[in-house]
Design a protein around this motif. Structure first.
Motif, PDB file in Angstrom:
ATOM      1  N   UNK A  53      27.988   8.670  15.599  1.00  0.00           N
ATOM      2  CA  UNK A  53      27.741   9.849  16.424  1.00  0.00           C
ATOM      3  C   UNK A  53      27.638  11.122  15.608  1.00  0.00           C
ATOM      4  N   UNK A  54      27.129  12.172  16.245  1.00  0.00           N
ATOM      5  CA  UNK A  54      26.965  13.443  15.555  1.00  0.00           C
ATOM      6  C   UNK A  54      28.327  14.072  15.236  1.00  0.00           C
ATOM      7  N   UNK A  55      28.338  15.006  14.264  1.00  0.00           N
ATOM      8  CA  UNK A  55      27.170  15.602  13.610  1.00  0.00           C
ATOM      9  C   UNK A  55      26.636  14.828  12.417  1.00  0.00           C
ATOM     10  N   UNK A  56      27.299  13.738  11.992  1.00  0.00           N
ATOM     11  CA  UNK A  56      26.790  12.964  10.860  1.00  0.00           C
ATOM     12  C   UNK A  56      25.380  12.494  11.149  1.00  0.00           C
ATOM     13  N   UNK A  57      24.532  12.461  10.121  1.00  0.00           N
ATOM     14  CA  UNK A  57      23.128  12.098  10.334  1.00  0.00           C
ATOM     15  C   UNK A  57      22.632  11.199   9.206  1.00  0.00           C
ATOM     16  N   UNK A  58      21.720  10.328   9.583  1.00  0.00           N
ATOM     17  CA  UNK A  58      21.035   9.443   8.639  1.00  0.00           C
ATOM     18  C   UNK A  58      19.562   9.821   8.646  1.00  0.00           C
ATOM     19  N   UNK A  59      19.007  10.110   7.464  1.00  0.00           N
ATOM     20  CA  UNK A  59      17.579  10.391   7.328  1.00  0.00           C
ATOM     21  C   UNK A  59      16.867   9.060   7.129  1.00  0.00           C
TER      22      UNK A  59
END
Length: 509
Positions: free
Chosen positions: A300-306
């Motif tokens: 879940x956010x705020x962690x992000x995967x590009x």
């Protein structure tokens, strides 16, 4: 649109001497770090210049710090200062004695790395850094990998061949647009963004290419251009900015309001590997990226995967012309947050939030809260081993400079359990996250903010996670440190990580 050429300007003798001294200093740091960590024996004794015994018995002393400097060797007449060329010879002799095997290639790479730094210093003196703070961070790494013997080597070619594409020289350039005959196209995943870069003739598909890679592979591709399987259709109408990885570029506005990363093959050795998009890696890319994407959906956010959402190439030049389409930042970044490359926080650059913070304790706790939980949760819940080292991690800060989000990238380096045994996956996670990443950020933070003890906060953050491996990590006497110097000297495969024990600062913190 013309590319921006950043060739060294004419300089006087004093300027050349200054560049030479600075290049020696930059290049000595990672080489000394490797030598001291991997093969040198520290000798007891106080002082700001610790002494080490090298294989063969020679004594070396350096100025203490995370950036060891001013190397000196003991001679019959006292201590003698060594320049980079002498340091390379010293290291080569120590490694030959330590391993029992010769290596004529690595000393050449060490010298090439130093000469690359000199060319970059000269080029930067006449170039303008990007106004965007994120791009400035990606293009700031003059020293580079802190524990690699030749982090800036570019294959030994003429400087004019690679400087136009060097991130450290603040390069930007349009991409070359090729058209590939439709019956030869290999396309997997979501590559729709590539078709928006230009227009291909009927019966062809569009394929962007890195201009340096086209120069490197020109002889191999000549027959395809001659028989019409490949056609040049111009260049992009926008500049691409090379990131710290060199072969990966960022297009902030490939379409109005839309950004994109593109990762290319580059037939040049950078650090441990020839940076091709190898067929075996591309074949598992979709499975790996899907697993990581699903893991981050659970985190879940705020962690992000590009996400590396797809790739396209030609079947007759599968690896040479491959390009991976990677998510841009805009769809993942928190509102009003500014991302920075984690490696740049270690290197240092104008505007770095690490050096500017007035509250290093709160800053460090916020940094750990952003970076650590996504990595441990993905491992615990989904068996995903992120390669969360400094160059694969972006840390976004709010308007006050406080870390609020971590963004991770590069599916190629991700391992999945049980394909990788759990113990091996955990060892890799600890090396990438703790040794390569947090250890270096902590050292930079304490250098700029003396008196801070960073490790109790790291211990608390790790202990919050219910992983069976964490208690052993916190109690272990050592951590795994990758031996890049020995790996390169013995000719081991770049992916064949080998570790030596490093004293664990978490123990008793």
């Amino acid at each position: 649109m013309e590319r921006v050429d950043l060739l060294p300007p004419p300089t006087g003798a004093d300027s050349r001497d200054d560049v030479a001294r600075r290049a020696d200093a930059h290049a000595a740091v990672p080489l000394l770090n490797c030598l001291l960590r991997e093969v040198a024996e520290p000798l007891p004794g106080p002082g700001a210049r610790p002494v080490y015994r090298l294989p063969g018995g020679r004594l070396l002393r350096v100025r203490r710090g995370r950036r060891p400097a001013e190397p000196e060797v003991r001679t019959a007449n006292g201590w003698h200062r060594v320049d980079h060329a002498e340091l390379v010879k010293l290291v080569a002799e120590a490694l030959r004695r330590h391993t029992g095997v010769p290596n004529h290639e690595l000393p050449t790479e060490m010298t090439d790395s130093r000469d690359t730094v000199a060319a970059l210093l000269t080029a930067r003196a006449r170039a303008t850094p990007p106004a965007d703070p994120y791009l400035r961070s990606e293009q700031s790494l003059l020293t580079g990998h802190t524990h690699h013997p030749a982090p800036k080597a570019r294959g030994g070619g003429p400087h004019a061949g690679w400087l136009p594409y060097a991130p450290e020289a603040y390069a930007r350039f349009p991409l070359t647009l090729l058209a590939v005959r439709e019956d030869t196209v290999v396309d997997e995943g979501d590559t729709a963004a590539l078709d928006a870069l230009g227009k291909a003739p009927p019966g062809y598909r569009l394929l962007p290419a890195h201009p340096w890679q086209l120069e490197l592979t020109a002889p191999a591709l000549a027959p395809a251009f001659a028989d019409g399987r490949l056609v040049r259709v111009g260049t992009t109408g926008f500049f691409a900015w090379p990131t710290a990885a060199i072969r990966t570029v960022y297009a902030p506005e490939y379409l109005p309001g839309q950004d994109l990363f593109l990762k290319f093959s580059l037939d040049v050795r950078v650090t441990n590997d020839i940076r091709r998009l190898w067929r075996h890696d591309l074949m598992r890319l979709r499975r790996t990226d899907t697993a990581v994407t699903e893991a981050f959906a659970s985190v879940g956010p705020p962690a992000a995967w590009l996400g590396d959402r797809g790739h396209r190439t030609a079947d007759f030049a599968f690896e040479e012309l491959a390009v991976v389409v990677r998510d841009g930042l805009r769809d993942h970044l928190l509102p009003d947050a500014t991302p920075f490359l984690a490696a740049a926080l270690v290197e240092g650059f104008p505007g770095s939030p690490l050096t500017a913070t007035a509250d290093p304790v709160a800053w460090w706790e916020a940094y750990l809260c952003a970076v650590v939980p996504p990595v441990l949760t993905a491992f615990a819940d989904d068996g995903v081993v992120l390669e969360a080292h400094l160059q694969n991690t972006l840390v976004a800060v709010d308007a006050t400079g406080m870390p609020v989000q971590a963004l991770f990238r590069d599916a190629e380096g991700v391992k999945l359990l049980p394909d990788t045994p759990r113990a091996a996956g955990w060892e890799r996670l600890v090396y990438c996250l703790v040794v390569n990443h947090l250890y270096e950020i902590a050292a930079a933070l304490t250098e700029h903010h003396p008196g801070l003890d960073p490790w109790p906060a790291v211990r608390r953050e790790l202990a919050r996670h219910d992983l069976p491996e964490v208690p052993a990590l916190l109690a272990a006497p050592t951590l795994p440190a990758k031996t890049n110097l020995l790996l390169r000297w013995t000719g081991a495969d770049g992916a064949d990580a080998r570790y030596r024990p490093l004293a664990n600062p978490l123990r008793g913190a």
